[in-house]
Design a protein around this motif. Sequence first.
Motif, PDB file in Angstrom:
ATOM      1  N   VAL A 173       0.451  10.071  -3.450  1.00 46.90           N
ATOM      2  CA  VAL A 173      -0.334  10.680  -2.548  1.00 46.90           C
ATOM      3  C   VAL A 173       0.083   9.944  -1.216  1.00 46.90           C
ATOM      4  CG1 VAL A 173      -2.429  10.848  -4.037  1.00 46.90           C
ATOM      5  CG2 VAL A 173      -2.059   8.684  -2.809  1.00 46.90           C
ATOM      6  N   GLY A 174      -0.347  10.638  -0.134  1.00 48.71           N
ATOM      7  CA  GLY A 174       0.087   9.927   1.270  1.00 48.71           C
ATOM      8  C   GLY A 174      -0.656   8.601   1.533  1.00 48.71           C
ATOM      9  N   SER A 175       0.289   7.994   2.224  1.00 44.48           N
ATOM     10  CA  SER A 175      -0.380   6.490   2.713  1.00 44.48           C
ATOM     11  C   SER A 175      -1.815   6.728   3.436  1.00 44.48           C
ATOM     12  CB  SER A 175       0.529   5.804   3.588  1.00 44.48           C
ATOM     13  OG  SER A 175       1.760   5.801   2.987  1.00 44.48           O
ATOM     14  N   ALA A 176      -2.080   7.708   4.055  1.00 48.37           N
ATOM     15  CA  ALA A 176      -3.346   8.054   4.586  1.00 48.37           C
ATOM     16  C   ALA A 176      -4.453   7.947   3.582  1.00 48.37           C
ATOM     17  CB  ALA A 176      -3.060   9.310   5.668  1.00 48.37           C
ATOM     18  N   THR A 177      -4.169   8.909   2.665  1.00 46.38           N
ATOM     19  CA  THR A 177      -5.117   9.045   1.391  1.00 46.38           C
ATOM     20  C   THR A 177      -5.402   7.727   0.864  1.00 46.38           C
ATOM     21  OG1 THR A 177      -4.120  11.337   1.019  1.00 46.38           O
ATOM     22  CG2 THR A 177      -5.467  10.336  -0.879  1.00 46.38           C
ATOM     23  N   VAL A 178      -4.480   6.935   0.844  1.00 44.72           N
ATOM     24  CA  VAL A 178      -4.737   5.313   0.034  1.00 44.72           C
ATOM     25  C   VAL A 178      -5.714   4.841   1.196  1.00 44.72           C
ATOM     26  CG1 VAL A 178      -3.836   3.269  -0.364  1.00 44.72           C
ATOM     27  CG2 VAL A 178      -2.711   5.259  -0.963  1.00 44.72           C
ATOM     28  N   LEU A 221       0.897  -1.387  -0.048  1.00 43.06           N
ATOM     29  CA  LEU A 221       0.134  -0.001   0.048  1.00 43.06           C
ATOM     30  C   LEU A 221       0.796   1.248   0.075  1.00 43.06           C
ATOM     31  CD1 LEU A 221      -2.732  -0.860   2.598  1.00 43.06           C
ATOM     32  CD2 LEU A 221      -2.773  -1.207  -0.111  1.00 43.06           C
ATOM     33  N   GLU A 222       1.859   1.242   0.589  1.00 43.29           N
ATOM     34  CA  GLU A 222       3.158   2.180   0.542  1.00 43.29           C
ATOM     35  C   GLU A 222       3.597   2.516  -0.814  1.00 43.29           C
ATOM     36  OE1 GLU A 222       2.897  -0.209   2.904  1.00 43.29           O
ATOM     37  OE2 GLU A 222       1.973   1.129   4.473  1.00 43.29           O
TER      38      GLU A 222
END
Length: 198
Positions: free
Chosen positions: A42-47, A33-34
């Motif tokens: 995008v940031g990991s939080a967005t994913v 996912l990273e």
Amino acid sequence: MPDRQRADAQRNYARILTVAEQEVATHGAGASLEQIARVAGVGSATVRRHFPTRRALLTAVSHQRIEALAERAHELAGKDDSRAALLEWLGDVVAYCVAARGLAAALAYDEAGLDNSCSAMLEEAGNPLLRRAARDGAVAEGITVADLIALIVGIVLATEHHPDPVTRASRLFALAVVGLSPENEYPQGGQRGTKAVL
């Protein structure tokens, strides 16, 4: 949500999904996912906001293929030979699962026994084929589409690292079908039961 934020979120989702499809095709269900976040910019939080679990990501990546298999089941529903129609569709499911890395994992139920929308969609699509084959005496009572999907998932996951996964998975599925043929018996509860006709 303001229109601009909504548009940004939609663009991010589309970009993440495109990258996720590529990463899953390359690395299978274990795609990072990273790494998806990095490539998508995008940031990991967005994913994780769009896909809070790996299951959600695999489901999204697999959705179009599931829809194609559902449409294929609908096309085969009019075929005269109900047994041939069911087996042709199941063969397509095997082929799709081998070709589309991550699809078998998306179809597998997790240990928590949570609902699985991918499997539910396939079960709904395959049920008319199975019911017609059962009505024609081509399938033993008690066999469900969920059983058949679980069998296919097991075969595909067991062969995904084989040098020739397509041939190996197809062979094992054919062996499973032979094992359920009219001259064999369908074991129920560990006992030899009614004859299977698949």
